[in-house]
Motif scaffolding. Structure first.
Motif, PDB file in Angstrom:
ATOM      1  N   LYS A 256       9.487  52.804   5.389  1.00  0.00           N
ATOM      2  CA  LYS A 256       9.874  51.191   5.959  1.00  0.00           C
ATOM      3  C   LYS A 256      11.171  50.614   4.894  1.00  0.00           C
ATOM      4  O   LYS A 256      11.779  50.719   4.081  1.00  0.00           O
TER       5      LYS A 256
ATOM      6  N   GLN B 210       4.177  59.109  15.205  1.00  0.00           N
ATOM      7  CA  GLN B 210       3.133  58.571  15.586  1.00  0.00           C
ATOM      8  C   GLN B 210       1.829  57.862  16.036  1.00  0.00           C
ATOM      9  O   GLN B 210       1.574  57.011  15.634  1.00  0.00           O
TER      10      GLN B 210
ATOM     11  N   MET C 217       1.086  56.509  12.343  1.00  0.00           N
ATOM     12  CA  MET C 217       1.906  54.978  12.544  1.00  0.00           C
ATOM     13  C   MET C 217       0.191  53.955  13.451  1.00  0.00           C
ATOM     14  O   MET C 217       0.425  53.090  13.138  1.00  0.00           O
ATOM     15  N   ASP C 218       0.340  54.974  14.194  1.00  0.00           N
ATOM     16  CA  ASP C 218      -0.836  54.037  15.059  1.00  0.00           C
ATOM     17  C   ASP C 218      -2.085  53.995  14.534  1.00  0.00           C
ATOM     18  O   ASP C 218      -3.316  53.528  14.228  1.00  0.00           O
TER      19      ASP C 218
ATOM     20  N   LYS D 267       4.582  49.878  12.606  1.00  0.00           N
ATOM     21  CA  LYS D 267       4.996  48.975  13.131  1.00  0.00           C
ATOM     22  C   LYS D 267       6.428  50.001  13.415  1.00  0.00           C
ATOM     23  O   LYS D 267       6.654  49.699  12.228  1.00  0.00           O
ATOM     24  N   ARG D 268       6.756  50.299  14.881  1.00  0.00           N
ATOM     25  CA  ARG D 268       8.364  50.336  14.838  1.00  0.00           C
ATOM     26  C   ARG D 268       9.190  50.189  14.135  1.00  0.00           C
ATOM     27  O   ARG D 268      10.465  50.154  13.806  1.00  0.00           O
ATOM     28  N   GLU D 269       9.077  48.371  14.571  1.00  0.00           N
ATOM     29  CA  GLU D 269       9.822  47.035  13.948  1.00  0.00           C
ATOM     30  C   GLU D 269       9.820  47.626  11.804  1.00  0.00           C
ATOM     31  O   GLU D 269      10.937  47.671  11.536  1.00  0.00           O
TER      32      GLU D 269
ATOM     33  N   LEU E  15       9.961  50.196  10.183  1.00  0.00           N
ATOM     34  CA  LEU E  15      10.954  50.961   9.843  1.00  0.00           C
ATOM     35  C   LEU E  15      12.115  51.800  10.089  1.00  0.00           C
ATOM     36  O   LEU E  15      13.121  50.338  11.098  1.00  0.00           O
TER      37      LEU E  15
ATOM     38  N   ASP F 144      16.039  51.930  11.192  1.00  0.00           N
ATOM     39  CA  ASP F 144      16.752  52.324  12.460  1.00  0.00           C
ATOM     40  C   ASP F 144      16.916  53.523  13.194  1.00  0.00           C
ATOM     41  O   ASP F 144      17.035  53.860  13.811  1.00  0.00           O
TER      42      ASP F 144
ATOM     43  N   GLU G  53      13.597  58.567  14.151  1.00  0.00           N
ATOM     44  CA  GLU G  53      13.190  58.644  15.453  1.00  0.00           C
ATOM     45  C   GLU G  53      11.196  58.813  15.585  1.00  0.00           C
ATOM     46  O   GLU G  53      10.749  59.485  14.336  1.00  0.00           O
ATOM     47  N   ILE G  54      10.485  58.366  16.578  1.00  0.00           N
ATOM     48  CA  ILE G  54       9.591  58.334  16.455  1.00  0.00           C
ATOM     49  C   ILE G  54       8.860  59.369  17.314  1.00  0.00           C
ATOM     50  O   ILE G  54       9.395  60.061  18.649  1.00  0.00           O
TER      51      ILE G  54
END
Length: 852
Positions: A742, A814, A817-818, A823-825, A827, A829, A832-833
């Motif tokens: 994060k 993924q 995360m769900d 959320k991707r935002e 993590l 930059d 990779e997901i």
């Protein structure tokens, strides 16, 4: 006549003794500020290290023996305060009684020497910080070692004295750290030679920092029962290291105060100006030794020579001119010097590339690799020789040699040629004593002459490692003419492999529209390839000077930081410490990181003697024996080629064999290799293209499941270590481990109720992680971070940054995360997901898979 000599040791004492032999009736007085008149200055580090066990052996003469044998009065503990040239008097002070008086002279000789540099660094006068210039300082260091039993020493400055002290303190069992402001040690030699010294120091577990200096010394708090509290040293880079003692070896400067205040001319270098007869600007005052400047015979520019040999020669000339009139000129010194650095010897004479460039003198340089004596005679050792010369006239400007045996006689031969303005032709014509135990019919000095002659006559053109590093491969084509096996052990990026024995039949594969740079191990086969290509219509061809051996030494990591504060993974996959991080609780360098705490199972191995063989000889000899051995059988090989240590590790990794032990002692590298079972060992092919098996088993994957600070640290330490070893590393973060990825400044994102709930429970970023044990509501984690900082251990955040910079893949699951509402935002930059397929794909390409 009355001769007054200020200063003893090499210059003053020798001058006085020579004056007596020339003039029995003169009155001669030596004034010495210290307590000793004539001693072996260069032997002081070896007394500290215990190599010279008897202190009395350092002393050549005493005041009593001077008086008894030479009828020379020696006044020790007496300082010259001032000179009155118009009265021909010197104001003297006896330091113990405080008495002062004026002493007359007919001729005065100044031999004040040089003083160590002590820069105005905060804390530099703290206890435990020493210089080494005379017996007094030597005794103080020796007493400190005996009384305080220090465990860690820091040496500031990596000149000859600094490295000699490093070796001798290491010999006494101390952890040794060197801090050097320049980009290399031993600034009198050029970078290519220093690079080999760096790698040798690394093999001896000497820690050293290059391009770094010291900004402060801070005493540490004394512990109960501790003789000396030690100190913390702050470096210019911001690092801090601890030490129990410090040796200042930053440099010296001429003691010119007395001469300057007397109105004598001081030269541009700060040394006392003298003419060719060693006479100062006052006709009745002569000077010599470390305090004078004199034109360099090659450049004719003023220079100071801090060496005992020239000082002794000056003393004889000075005495002759004083007693018999100015008739014998001093011709200057070309600074021929030599030093022992652990198992190797490093020597130089004449001018270095740095000095020639500074003086604006055009030159050519070559690097050759030879053996100390005939390779077929046992115990031939590797030797590197750099020669600098004028391409038009052939005049030799300088040379540098590094090796294990025979360095001294080769540097002396070249120095003699330089002193007589000798040329490349003189190197070739040199007549030397030859027998297999001592040399080869073509001595290393001859080889240097042959290579230089090839350049002068246009038969060969050399290019150097720094000229091809990062070169534009659209314009330059590198050609490795070694065998495929050798190239498989390591080559220069972008090179094509055209073995010399196949080159004539594969000329069609050589680009015709590019500059060609051919190279082999040391340059000999590349010269053959150069001649083939140039006589086959390829004109723009160059030979890489010193070959891949020089290139590899020069481009690899030079410094050796933080080796006393890190864990290592031994070949049995257990973690051991190279050395305890706190020098005050450790017992000495003892085992090196190559030595596991417990002995490996002893099996009588096959023996391979590869001493004297140059690359690729040792590896080929090992392969030949491996091919004959049974699976599980062990081979112990002894080699003298310095590159063997790295080559054997790479070869074992590539072939699936196991390197059980690797050690170096006095230039001998011993490797114990266990042959792999047949199904585990990919064959080593000699055909073109990559070696089968080298594409696989070079990956490592780690599943990071936890959000505990200590487990996160462990995963990043392992990942960075694997990446530094050349592995492609993938970190797969799942469930609680997602917290490590994060961002510190989290963006505002929309989440459902459960996502918000997990967000409240999960750590916000790496700074919020706790310990798996003894967390104490976050206090334990704070203490852990404070402890890491105090011991110089990188923070988790820095480790994560280093991992990203090293190309470590960070993959977030993924599905996790769900489930966790991440959320991707949120993590980093660089993350990779991916899913389980991403993990399995990475894991399938390697043989290391860890769950943290």
């Amino acid at each position: 006549m009355k001769y007054l000599v200020i200063g003893g040791v090499a210059g003053g004492a020798t001058t006085a003794a020579r004056l007596r032999r020339l003039d029995e009736h003169a009155q001669i007085i030596i004034v010495e500020r210290g307590g000793y008149i004539s001693y072996a200055n260069c032997g002081l580090p070896y007394y500290i290290g215990g190599v010279i066990s008897q202190r009395d052996r350092l002393f050549v003469q005493s005041p009593e023996s001077f008086k008894e044998n030479l009828n020379i009065d020696v006044w020790i503990h007496t300082e010259a305060l001032s000179i009155q040239p118009e009265k021909k008097q010197v104001r003297l002070k006896h330091l113990e009684s405080g008495k002062t008086w004026d002493e007359s002279y007919d001729t005065l000789v100044l031999s004040p020497g040089a003083e160590p540099v002590r820069p105005p660094i905060p804390g530099i006068n703290n206890p435990g910080i020493f210089t080494l210039r005379a017996v007094k300082e030597t005794d103080a260091i020796f007493r400190f070692l005996e009384d305080n039993k220090p465990k860690r020493a820091v040496i500031l400055g990596a000149g000859f004295i600094g490295l000699e002290m490093a070796e001798n303190l290491h010999r006494r069992g101390l952890y040794v750290t060197i801090v050097e402001m320049a980009q290399q040690v031993m600034n009198v030699v050029d970078y290519e030679i220093a690079a080999q010294v760096h790698q040798h120091l690394r093999s001896k577990q000497v820690e050293f920092y290059l391009n770094d200096g010291v900004t402060a010394f801070t005493p540490l708090n004394k512990r109960p029962g501790e003789a000396s509290p030690g100190m913390e040293i702050t470096l210019s880079s911001g690092r801090t290291i601890t030490a129990d003692m410090v040796i200042l070896s930053i440099g010296v400067r001429p003691e010119n105060k007395l001469a300057k205040e007397a109105g004598l001319t001081i030269g541009s270098t700060g040394g006392i100006w003298v003419n060719e007869f060693l006479q100062t600007s006052d006709d009745h005052i002569y000077a010599l030794g470390d305090a004078i400047e004199f034109p360099n015979p090659i450049t004719n520019t003023p220079a100071i020579t801090y060496l005992a040999g020239p000082a002794n020669k000056q003393a004889r000339i000075c005495a002759d001119n004083i007693s018999q009139g100015n008739h014998k000129p001093y011709k200057g010194a070309i600074n021929t010097a030599i030093a022992k650095v652990f198992d190797i010897t490093v020597a130089s004479t004449g001018l270095s590339e740095k000095t020639l460039t500074k003086e604006g003198i055009r030159f050519e340089s070559i690097i050759t690799h030879s053996s100390s004596h005939a390779g077929y005679y046992p115990d031939a050792m590797a030797m590197t020789l750099k020669t600098l010369f004028d391409r038009e006239t052939g005049r030799i400007y300088g040379a540098q040699i590094l090796g294990y045996q025979g360095v001294d006689k080769r540097i002396d031969l070249i120095a003699a040629i330089i002193r007589r303005n000798g040329t490349v032709e003189d190197l070739i014509d040199l007549e030397h004593a030859y027998a297999p135990p001592y040399s080869s019919a073509k001595d290393p000095v001859h080889i240097a002459g042959y290579v230089a002659d090839n350049i002068m006559t246009g038969r060969s053109r050399h290019i150097h490692w720094h000229q091809i590093q990062g070169c534009d491969q659209n314009e330059i084509q590198l050609i490795d003419v070694r065998t495929a096996e050798e190239a498989g052990l390591g080559t220069i990026e972008g090179a094509i492999n055209l073995p010399i024995h196949e080159l004539r039949n594969r000329l069609g594969e050589v680009p015709k529209n590019k500059t060609l740079v051919v190279f082999c191990g040391v340059g000999q086969r590349a010269y053959m390839a150069e001649r083939i290509l140039r006589q086959s219509g390829f004109e723009d061809v160059y030979n890489l000077s010193g070959g891949y051996k020089t290139y590899e030494f020069a481009v690899q990591k030079q410094s050796n930081e933080d080796i006393f504060a890190r864990d290592i993974i031994w070949k049995d996959d257990h973690i051991y410490q190279a050395a305890p991080p706190d020098s005050r609780t450790s017992s000495g360098p003892g085992d090196s990181p190559m030595s596991p705490p417990t002995s490996l199972q002893e099996i009588t191995p096959l023996e391979v003697d590869a001493v004297g063989l140059q690359c690729p000889g040792p590896i080929l000899a090992l392969k030949k024996q491996i091919d004959k051995a049974q699976p599980g059988q062990r081979i112990r090989e002894v080699a003298s080629d310095p590159g063997f240590a790295k080559d054997v590790e790479a070869w074992c990794t590539m072939t699936g064999n196991t390197l059980l032990e690797l050690e170096e002692h006095r230039g001998r590298i011993t490797a114990l290799v266990e042959k792999a079972r047949a199904q585990d060992s990919p064959p080593l092919h000699s055909s073109r293209g990559p070696l089968p098996g080298t594409e696989l088993k070079n990956h490592a994957t780690l599943v990071v499941f936890s959000d505990d600070l200590d487990r996160a640290l462990a995963s990043l330490v392992i990942a960075n270590g694997a990446a530094s070893a050349g592995k492609q590393v993938t970190l797969f973060f799942t469930f609680w481990g997602l917290s490590i990825l994060k961002k510190t400044a989290r963006p505002r994102v929309r989440k459902d109720l459960l996502g918000k709930a997990f967000g409240w429970m999960l750590p916000g970023n790496t700074t919020k992680l706790g310990l798996s044990k003894i967390n104490m509501g976050g206090a334990g984690a704070a203490l852990m971070r404070r402890r890491m900082k105090a011991k110089g251990v990188q923070s988790l955040e820095q480790m994560l940054t280093d991992a990203i910079d090293s190309g470590v893949r960070l993959v977030a699951c993924q599905m996790s995360m769900d489930v966790m509402g991440v959320k991707r935002e949120e993590l980093l930059d660089e993350v990779e997901i991916g899913g389980v397929a991403s993990y399995l794909n990475a894991a399938s390409q390697g043989n290391i898979n860890l769950f943290v």
